[in-house]
Design a protein around this motif. Structure first.
Motif, mmCIF file in Angstrom:
data_model
loop_
_atom_site.group_PDB
_atom_site.id
_atom_site.type_symbol
_atom_site.label_atom_id
_atom_site.label_comp_id
_atom_site.label_asym_id
_atom_site.label_seq_id
_atom_site.Cartn_x
_atom_site.Cartn_y
_atom_site.Cartn_z
ATOM 1 N N CYS A 117 -113.709 30.747 39.142
ATOM 2 C CA CYS A 117 -113.404 31.869 40.033
ATOM 3 C C CYS A 117 -112.429 31.443 41.130
ATOM 4 C CB CYS A 117 -114.689 32.422 40.638
ATOM 5 S SG CYS A 117 -115.741 33.297 39.456
ATOM 6 N N LEU B 274 -113.039 37.677 44.981
ATOM 7 C CA LEU B 274 -112.873 38.426 43.741
ATOM 8 C C LEU B 274 -113.830 39.609 43.700
ATOM 9 C CD1 LEU B 274 -112.609 35.512 41.131
ATOM 10 C CD2 LEU B 274 -110.741 36.688 42.332
ATOM 11 N N THR C 214 -114.937 33.708 46.933
ATOM 12 C CA THR C 214 -113.581 33.556 46.390
ATOM 13 C C THR C 214 -112.728 34.808 46.563
ATOM 14 O OG1 THR C 214 -114.422 34.198 44.196
ATOM 15 C CG2 THR C 214 -114.307 31.836 44.703
ATOM 16 N N LEU D 228 -114.505 39.114 36.576
ATOM 17 C CA LEU D 228 -115.324 38.097 35.913
ATOM 18 C C LEU D 228 -115.901 38.635 34.611
ATOM 19 C CD1 LEU D 228 -116.753 35.310 35.976
ATOM 20 C CD2 LEU D 228 -118.603 36.397 37.272
ATOM 21 N N LEU E 46 -118.434 35.335 43.889
ATOM 22 C CA LEU E 46 -117.394 36.370 43.957
ATOM 23 C C LEU E 46 -117.021 36.664 45.408
ATOM 24 C CD1 LEU E 46 -118.692 38.848 41.212
ATOM 25 C CD2 LEU E 46 -116.751 37.272 41.047
#
Length: 762
Positions: free
Chosen positions: A569, A614, A612, A619, A609
């Motif tokens: 990630c 994201l 990072t 994912l 998540l």
């Protein structure tokens, strides 16, 4: 120190100061001053009464309050004794002085009902009564014969009666005090009880001094006796106040009755010898009568104890037998447990007899347990245990449950043919359907076989059988494997590799490669799958085929998978920062079933998540069919991940036995066709592979899922798969697993000419 402790220091200080002052006063005044001599005892005992009253007020429980309240009254009665002694000018103990003293002894003994002294059985009560009678008779004989011979002439009858009564009372008090001090249920501090024994001991000394008839003895009694008792009671109360809020220490369980009996009988025997050496008179006959009475009491008591001891011994033996049975048996099945089985195996090995162990482990029983619940699963194990018991050949084979879903069979032979027949017999017994309620369950077992060698211990035999059983599981389950020495070497090698893998995770020896996933229509890179690699500092490159199974078996797959998830990630976040729209949308990460079983896995994914930057759409978690079928806990984890927005891919699709049923229950987004169906698809020789590949593409289309073909290695394979309806694919034809920077270069490179010439191999 709390306020109560500080308050109780005052009586101690007052009492000690008064004693010192009185001794100094008597030193400069007339030593025969009875009023002055009694003053120290009066003050000390008054202080003791106040101290006991304060402890009774502060005590947290009724027994302790009652105990110290009675001792406050005891000290008050002794104050009356000192006052009576002040008024009595002649030597000796007048009856009106002895009455409050005897009352004090009675109250002190009554206080010990709060310790408690309540007998647990009638036999205990009878023993206590006999102890008291024996001591009373012995004391009466003692005072009647020994001390009365030394009493000066002219001593009043009242003094003799009072002295004898107080002396016998002190002896009885010592019995009660002693039994209270060793009572295992006592609620009063044992150190305080020990200090309180100063009272009856001082009383006995006082009786001897009084019967001696000397003024010096009486002065010592007045100046030191009563004050000593008062200070002892004060000290005991102070000690109790220090431990009011602390659990009283457990008292040792021993009986004071035995020593008292011995002293009483021995003393009486000595008296009998003395009397026998002279002509018997009235007193001699009294001694003989007392001795006979004491002997009869002791015999009665010992007979009572002997009978109870026999009953107790019988009960202990019965309990010992029952405890041994419980310690060696399994509570659920009634079979021998691991301890019982190990003892039987050890006995056989020590006798030098042949022995073979079959270690039976039920395959995938955790899934059954999760499906049924613990109660129904226990019923299933109990039924299975009974079936295994019936399957054993008489007394020659013994079955045990070692724990959980693991059973063992001890065989008396190492004959290969007999072992093979037994393994097949027990596997067949496990494999027949087992009814539980309205359901019937089909189980399978992996069996490890170990034939004991000369010199083997039971632990070695069981350990080797366990190694063989795991080898059977690794070979595909539902089979049996005989132990071979190389298996131990393999197990040792796996253990060593697991230790090195642990260091590798912590020491930065791992790295990720990324295999691109391509759009087979546009030729552009669509995504990437993160693949872990290990470059060992001494071994060099270690294949995932070697270390991933070790990680799964050792549990290291959880930290390893966590590292891969975060690293992948993080890398996708870097790509999206640097390449912007040119970066792939999502990263694919493989997840093991052990990770899905972890209670906090969903939270871990959410945290990665968030850290990072994201979103869940960035994912894709790849899971195998066997992981999905692991049980309700894994299914719930997958549902939570899907509801979060994380996409789920079913990896190696088509290789399991229940793929279609999984599609109905599993919240899948992506189907990845296993490489085994892609191999040989180009020439069309294997019509079965063609049919499966085409069916998977059609399923994905009808279910509106994304279909990805794995392991594409030729242009012909690519074209055939694309014609079947596969939009996405990965394989060596397009790209091998690459480092992050090389993979990033492919994201912005020209599209692959997948529709015309062969693919490109970066």
């Amino acid at each position: 120190m709390n306020g109560s402790d500080r308050a109780l220091r005052v009586p101690l200080i007052v009492g000690l100061t008064t004693i010192v002052a009185v001794l100094a006063w008597l030193g400069v005044r007339d030593a025969d001053d009875r009023v002055g001599a009694n003053l120290a005892g009066t003050v000390a005992l008054s202080a003791a009464a106040f101290a006991c009253w304060r402890v009774s007020r502060a005590a947290p429980t009724p027994p302790v309050r009652g105990f110290w309240l009675l001792w406050a009254l005891t000290a008050a009665c002794l104050v009356l004794s000192t006052i009576a002694n002040m008024l009595h000018g002649a030597p000796g103990i007048p009856l009106y002085e002895a009455i409050p003293t005897l009352l004090a002894l009675g109250l002190a003994m009554l206080a010990f009902r709060h310790v408690p002294l309540a007998p647990r059985t009638r036999a205990d009560g009878a023993r206590m009564l006999l102890d008291g009678i024996a001591v009373a008779v012995a004391g009466t004989v003692f005072f009647t014969y020994v001390l009365l011979n030394a009493v000066p002439e002219g001593t009043s009858a009242g003094t003799l009666i009072a002295a004898a009564a107080v002396g016998v009372g002190c002896l009885l008090a010592l019995v009660v005090f002693g039994k209270a001090a060793v009572s295992p249920e006592g609620s009063v501090d044992p150190v305080a009880l020990a200090i309180l024994t100063i009272g009856p001991l001082a009383g006995l000394v006082a009786v001897m001094l009084v019967l001696g008839g000397t003024e010096t003895g009486m002065l010592l009694l007045l100046v030191l006796g009563y004050p000593l008792v008062g200070m002892g009671i004060c000290a005991a109360a102070y000690r109790q106040s220090r431990v009011l809020h602390v659990q009283p220490p457990k008292r040792p369980r021993w009986s004071i009755g035995g020593p008292l009996q011995f002293i009483a009988v021995t003393g009486t025997a000595v008296l009998v010898i003395i009397v026998s050496a002279r002509e018997l008179d009235g007193r001699g006959r009294a001694v003989v009568v007392g001795a006979v009475l004491i002997a009869a009491i002791m015999v009665a008591r010992q007979l009572l104890s002997l009978r109870e001891n026999r009953l107790a011994l019988r009960g202990v033996r019965h309990q010992q037998t029952e405890l041994e049975r419980l310690a060696l048996s399994d509570y659920l099945t009634g079979l021998p447990n691991r301890t019982g089985f190990t003892l039987a195996l050890t006995d056989r090995l020590d006798r030098g007899r042949p022995a073979t162990v079959l270690l039976i482990d039920i395959d995938d029983f955790k899934m059954v347990n999760d499906t049924l619940g613990p109660s129904a699963a226990d019923q299933l194990l109990a039924r299975l245990a009974e079936r295994l018991r019936r399957c054993a050949h008489g007394d020659r084979e013994s079955v045990a449950r070692l724990g959980g879903d693991e059973f063992a069979v001890l065989m008396p032979s190492g004959d290969p043919a007999g072992i093979e027949a037994a393994a097949a017999r027990f596997q067949h017994a496990v494999g027949r359907p087992l009814p539980v309620g309205e359901q019937r369950f089909l189980l399978h077992a992996s069996i490890g076989v170990m034939v004991a060698e000369p010199g083997d211990t039971a632990d070695e035999v069981l350990r080797n059988a366990d190694i063989a059983m795991y080898a059977a599981k690794s070979a595909g389950k539902a089979s049996w494997v005989r132990f071979e020495p190389r298996m131990r070497k393999d197990m040792t090698g796996h253990a060593r590799l697991a230790g090195e893998l642990h260091d590798a995770i912590q020491g930065g020896q791992l790295r990720l490669l990324y295999q691109p996933v391509y759009d087979l229509v546009t030729g552009r890179m669509h995504g990437a799958e993160a693949l872990v690699r290990w470059q060992h500092p001494e071994r060099g490159f270690v294949s995932p085929v070697d270390f991933i199974p070790v990680a799964e078996r050792s549990g290291l797959i959880v930290p390893l998978g966590g590292w891969v998830l975060r690293e992948a990630c993080t890398q996708l976040a870097r790509w999206r920062d640097s390449l912007k729209e040119g970066a792939v949308e999502a990263i694919n990460v493989n997840v093991a079933v052990r990770q899905l079983r972890e209670a906090g896995f969903v939270d871990e994914v959410a945290a990665v998540l968030s850290d990072t930057g994201l979103t869940p759409r960035n994912l894709v978690l790849e899971v195998t069919e066997s992981s999905v079928a692991d049980g309700p806990q894994v299914a719930e984890t997958l549902r939570d991940l899907h509801e979060m927005g994380v996409r789920l891919a079913l990896d190696d699709f088509g290789t399991g036995q229940s793929s279609l049923s999984l599609l109905r229950a599993f919240p899948v987004d992506v189907l990845k066709l296993d490489k085994s169906f892609v191999d040989g698809i180009a020439d069309g020789a294997d019509r079965g592979r063609l049919a499966v590949a085409a069916a998977v593409a059609q399923l994905a289309e009808h279910l509106e899922l994304k279909a990805v073909a794995e392991g594409i290695e030729s242009q012909d394979q690519l074209e055939r798969l694309r014609d079947m309806g596969y939009r996405y694919g990965q394989g060596y034809l397009m790209a091998r697993p690459l480092p992050a920077d090389e993979c990033a270069a492919l994201m912005t490179a020209e599209p692959l000419a997948v529709a015309a010439t062969g693919g490109r191999h970066p």
